[in-house]
Scaffold this motif. Structure first.
Motif, PDB file in Angstrom:
ATOM      1  N   SER A  22     -28.216  35.846  52.007  1.00 28.83           N
ATOM      2  CA  SER A  22     -28.777  34.503  51.854  1.00 28.83           C
ATOM      3  C   SER A  22     -30.197  34.433  52.406  1.00 28.83           C
ATOM      4  N   ASP A  23     -30.390  34.981  53.594  1.00 31.11           N
ATOM      5  CA  ASP A  23     -31.722  34.957  54.207  1.00 31.11           C
ATOM      6  C   ASP A  23     -32.719  35.781  53.401  1.00 31.11           C
ATOM      7  N   LEU A  24     -32.281  36.935  52.907  1.00 38.05           N
ATOM      8  CA  LEU A  24     -33.157  37.773  52.096  1.00 38.05           C
ATOM      9  C   LEU A  24     -33.517  37.059  50.790  1.00 38.05           C
ATOM     10  N   GLY A  25     -32.547  36.380  50.198  1.00 35.78           N
ATOM     11  CA  GLY A  25     -32.825  35.598  48.998  1.00 35.78           C
ATOM     12  C   GLY A  25     -33.859  34.519  49.248  1.00 35.78           C
ATOM     13  N   TYR A  26     -33.754  33.869  50.394  1.00 33.87           N
ATOM     14  CA  TYR A  26     -34.731  32.831  50.765  1.00 33.87           C
ATOM     15  C   TYR A  26     -36.129  33.443  50.892  1.00 33.87           C
ATOM     16  N   LEU A  27     -36.215  34.585  51.552  1.00 34.37           N
ATOM     17  CA  LEU A  27     -37.514  35.238  51.720  1.00 34.37           C
ATOM     18  C   LEU A  27     -38.108  35.652  50.380  1.00 34.37           C
ATOM     19  N   TYR A  28     -37.278  36.200  49.505  1.00 36.44           N
ATOM     20  CA  TYR A  28     -37.760  36.557  48.171  1.00 36.44           C
ATOM     21  C   TYR A  28     -38.302  35.323  47.444  1.00 36.44           C
ATOM     22  N   ALA A  29     -37.584  34.228  47.523  1.00 36.33           N
ATOM     23  CA  ALA A  29     -38.029  33.004  46.848  1.00 36.33           C
ATOM     24  C   ALA A  29     -39.364  32.528  47.414  1.00 36.33           C
ATOM     25  N   GLN A  30     -39.533  32.666  48.718  1.00 36.75           N
ATOM     26  CA  GLN A  30     -40.770  32.227  49.360  1.00 36.75           C
ATOM     27  C   GLN A  30     -41.990  32.996  48.864  1.00 36.75           C
ATOM     28  N   GLY A  56     -42.128  34.280  45.813  1.00 38.91           N
ATOM     29  CA  GLY A  56     -42.157  34.171  44.353  1.00 38.91           C
ATOM     30  C   GLY A  56     -41.381  35.238  43.619  1.00 38.91           C
ATOM     31  N   ASP A  57     -40.576  36.016  44.336  1.00 32.57           N
ATOM     32  CA  ASP A  57     -39.740  37.036  43.694  1.00 32.57           C
ATOM     33  C   ASP A  57     -38.397  36.395  43.346  1.00 32.57           C
ATOM     34  N   TYR A  58     -38.394  35.637  42.248  1.00 32.48           N
ATOM     35  CA  TYR A  58     -37.198  34.883  41.881  1.00 32.48           C
ATOM     36  C   TYR A  58     -36.066  35.792  41.415  1.00 32.48           C
ATOM     37  N   SER A  59     -36.394  36.902  40.789  1.00 32.30           N
ATOM     38  CA  SER A  59     -35.345  37.849  40.386  1.00 32.30           C
ATOM     39  C   SER A  59     -34.634  38.418  41.601  1.00 32.30           C
ATOM     40  N   GLY A  60     -35.403  38.786  42.612  1.00 27.44           N
ATOM     41  CA  GLY A  60     -34.810  39.284  43.844  1.00 27.44           C
ATOM     42  C   GLY A  60     -33.982  38.217  44.532  1.00 27.44           C
ATOM     43  N   GLN A 105     -29.844  38.304  45.311  1.00 28.53           N
ATOM     44  CA  GLN A 105     -29.241  38.107  46.629  1.00 28.53           C
ATOM     45  C   GLN A 105     -28.275  36.921  46.627  1.00 28.53           C
ATOM     46  N   ASN A 106     -28.617  35.861  45.926  1.00 27.96           N
ATOM     47  CA  ASN A 106     -27.711  34.717  45.846  1.00 27.96           C
ATOM     48  C   ASN A 106     -26.450  35.062  45.074  1.00 27.96           C
ATOM     49  N   LEU A 107     -26.576  35.894  44.052  1.00 23.28           N
ATOM     50  CA  LEU A 107     -25.384  36.338  43.322  1.00 23.28           C
ATOM     51  C   LEU A 107     -24.486  37.189  44.221  1.00 23.28           C
ATOM     52  N   ALA A 108     -25.106  37.965  45.112  1.00 22.51           N
ATOM     53  CA  ALA A 108     -24.317  38.759  46.068  1.00 22.51           C
ATOM     54  C   ALA A 108     -23.531  37.834  47.005  1.00 22.51           C
ATOM     55  N   VAL A 109     -24.137  36.729  47.398  1.00 24.95           N
ATOM     56  CA  VAL A 109     -23.425  35.749  48.233  1.00 24.95           C
ATOM     57  C   VAL A 109     -22.287  35.145  47.424  1.00 24.95           C
ATOM     58  N   LEU A 110     -22.570  34.782  46.184  1.00 25.27           N
ATOM     59  CA  LEU A 110     -21.579  34.123  45.341  1.00 25.27           C
ATOM     60  C   LEU A 110     -20.369  35.016  45.071  1.00 25.27           C
ATOM     61  N   LEU A 121     -33.389  28.425  41.148  1.00 26.44           N
ATOM     62  CA  LEU A 121     -34.076  29.682  40.858  1.00 26.44           C
ATOM     63  C   LEU A 121     -34.130  29.963  39.360  1.00 26.44           C
ATOM     64  N   TYR A 122     -33.014  29.758  38.677  1.00 26.09           N
ATOM     65  CA  TYR A 122     -33.025  29.961  37.222  1.00 26.09           C
ATOM     66  C   TYR A 122     -33.940  28.946  36.538  1.00 26.09           C
ATOM     67  N   GLN A 123     -33.995  27.724  37.077  1.00 26.67           N
ATOM     68  CA  GLN A 123     -34.914  26.732  36.520  1.00 26.67           C
ATOM     69  C   GLN A 123     -36.363  27.224  36.657  1.00 26.67           C
ATOM     70  N   ARG A 124     -36.699  27.773  37.800  1.00 28.67           N
ATOM     71  CA  ARG A 124     -38.061  28.286  38.010  1.00 28.67           C
ATOM     72  C   ARG A 124     -38.383  29.432  37.063  1.00 28.67           C
ATOM     73  N   GLN A 125     -37.367  30.163  36.663  1.00 35.70           N
ATOM     74  CA  GLN A 125     -37.578  31.267  35.715  1.00 35.70           C
ATOM     75  C   GLN A 125     -37.565  30.793  34.266  1.00 35.70           C
ATOM     76  N   GLY A 126     -37.287  29.513  34.053  1.00 36.78           N
ATOM     77  CA  GLY A 126     -37.274  28.981  32.699  1.00 36.78           C
ATOM     78  C   GLY A 126     -35.957  29.133  31.965  1.00 36.78           C
ATOM     79  N   ASP A 127     -34.912  29.547  32.679  1.00 38.30           N
ATOM     80  CA  ASP A 127     -33.589  29.717  32.063  1.00 38.30           C
ATOM     81  C   ASP A 127     -32.774  28.438  32.289  1.00 38.30           C
ATOM     82  N   ARG A 128     -33.042  27.457  31.455  1.00 42.54           N
ATOM     83  CA  ARG A 128     -32.449  26.127  31.605  1.00 42.54           C
ATOM     84  C   ARG A 128     -30.930  26.138  31.490  1.00 42.54           C
ATOM     85  N   GLN A 129     -30.388  26.905  30.545  1.00 44.21           N
ATOM     86  CA  GLN A 129     -28.936  26.909  30.329  1.00 44.21           C
ATOM     87  C   GLN A 129     -28.187  27.469  31.528  1.00 44.21           C
ATOM     88  N   THR A 130     -28.678  28.569  32.079  1.00 47.40           N
ATOM     89  CA  THR A 130     -28.022  29.154  33.243  1.00 47.40           C
ATOM     90  C   THR A 130     -28.192  28.242  34.446  1.00 47.40           C
TER      91      THR A 130
END
Length: 102
Positions: free
Chosen positions: A23-31, A33-37, A41-46, A62-71
């Motif tokens: 979770s923390d690593l996912g937060y850092l990646y988002a900070q 701009g590494d939305y894929s990363g 990490q969030n999928l690993a939590v899930l 995160l998926y919204q930021r990547q433009g993947d509206r459906q997901t």
């Protein structure tokens, strides 16, 4: 941030089942701009906590930021089913409406 990311990446290798590290690593990646990363990490939590409200909400954003509206919409709707607080429900309903209107 690079040093923190490296430290958390090392931590995840040592303790791959630690959801807090993911979770923390996912937060850092988002900070940075590494939305894929961050998604990875969030999928690993899930995988370990499928009913985690915050993680489902994070994935929607995160998926919204990547433009993947459906997901994004799917994760937002899942988060809404998990929300128990009115404030969370209201925020998620607004996100869902925004995703449906994009």
């Amino acid at each position: 941030n690079d040093q923190a990311i490296q430290a958390y990446e090392d931590g995840v290798k040592v303790a791959p089942n630690d959801v807090n590290l993911h979770s923390d690593l996912g937060y850092l990646y988002a900070q940075v701009g590494d939305y894929s990363g961050a998604i990875e990490q969030n999928l690993a939590v899930l995988e370990r906590r499928p009913s985690d409200l915050s993680t489902n909400r994070n994935l929607a954003l995160l998926y919204q930021r990547q433009g993947d509206r459906q997901t994004a919409l799917a994760y937002a709707q899942k988060a809404l089913t998990l929300a128990t607080k009115d404030a969370d429900k209201t925020d998620l309903q607004a996100l869902i409406a925004e995703l449906q209107g994009q």
